[in-house]
Scaffold this motif. Structure first.
Motif, PDB file in Angstrom:
ATOM      1  N   PRO A 124       7.515   5.302  -5.035  1.00 16.75           N
ATOM      2  CA  PRO A 124       7.543   4.978  -6.469  1.00 16.75           C
ATOM      3  C   PRO A 124       8.292   3.681  -6.802  1.00 16.75           C
ATOM      4  O   PRO A 124       7.847   2.932  -7.666  1.00 16.75           O
TER       5      PRO A 124
ATOM      6  N   ASN B 113       0.810  -1.220   0.000  1.00 21.00           N
ATOM      7  CA  ASN B 113       0.000   0.000   0.000  1.00 21.00           C
ATOM      8  C   ASN B 113       0.843   1.270   0.000  1.00 21.00           C
ATOM      9  O   ASN B 113       0.297   2.369   0.045  1.00 21.00           O
ATOM     10  N   SER B 114       2.143   1.126  -0.073  1.00 19.95           N
ATOM     11  CA  SER B 114       3.041   2.274  -0.035  1.00 19.95           C
ATOM     12  C   SER B 114       2.893   3.144  -1.281  1.00 19.95           C
ATOM     13  O   SER B 114       2.601   2.662  -2.367  1.00 19.95           O
ATOM     14  N   GLN B 115       3.130   4.425  -1.098  1.00 18.51           N
ATOM     15  CA  GLN B 115       3.149   5.368  -2.218  1.00 18.51           C
ATOM     16  C   GLN B 115       4.562   5.551  -2.769  1.00 18.51           C
ATOM     17  O   GLN B 115       4.781   6.350  -3.682  1.00 18.51           O
TER      18      GLN B 115
ATOM     19  N   ARG C  18      -0.723  -6.839  -6.132  1.00 12.56           N
ATOM     20  CA  ARG C  18      -1.479  -5.710  -5.580  1.00 12.56           C
ATOM     21  C   ARG C  18      -2.232  -6.143  -4.337  1.00 12.56           C
ATOM     22  O   ARG C  18      -2.453  -7.331  -4.110  1.00 12.56           O
TER      23      ARG C  18
ATOM     24  N   LYS D 194       6.082   0.739  -5.755  1.00 11.71           N
ATOM     25  CA  LYS D 194       4.951   0.634  -6.672  1.00 11.71           C
ATOM     26  C   LYS D 194       5.382   0.004  -7.993  1.00 11.71           C
ATOM     27  O   LYS D 194       4.700  -0.871  -8.525  1.00 11.71           O
TER      28      LYS D 194
ATOM     29  N   LYS E 192       4.162  -3.626  -9.400  1.00  6.74           N
ATOM     30  CA  LYS E 192       3.496  -3.597 -10.696  1.00  6.74           C
ATOM     31  C   LYS E 192       4.193  -4.550 -11.674  1.00  6.74           C
ATOM     32  O   LYS E 192       3.532  -5.264 -12.427  1.00  6.74           O
TER      33      LYS E 192
END
Length: 75
Positions: free
Chosen positions: A62, A58-60, A74, A65, A69
């Motif tokens: 980059p 759930n981290s923002q 997810r 993410k 991805k």
């Protein structure tokens, strides 16, 4: 997954002198804080590996993410 992780670790900055004291960086501190929130949301008393994993999912951040991805992972 392991080769990607090893490559990422290889890109970390290196210290040229022996560290006298080790500190957690801002990104790691944020993961710890987020894991604490996840722990409380689940009504647990201790932070577990699963809490850290969910905090990273759930981290923002980059890089995190992009990593998740790439492997179609997810929360």
């Amino acid at each position: 997954v392991l080769p990607v992780i090893k490559k990422s670790i290889g890109n970390f900055p290196k210290l040229s002198a022996k560290a006298q004291q080790v500190y957690a960086g801002q990104r790691l501190q944020q993961i710890f804080l987020n894991a604490d929130v996840v722990m409380k949301e689940h009504g647990d008393e201790l932070i577990s590996t699963e809490h850290f994993f969910l905090a990273m999912l759930n981290s923002q951040d980059p890089q995190l993410k992009m990593f998740f991805k790439e492997f179609n992972t997810r929360s």
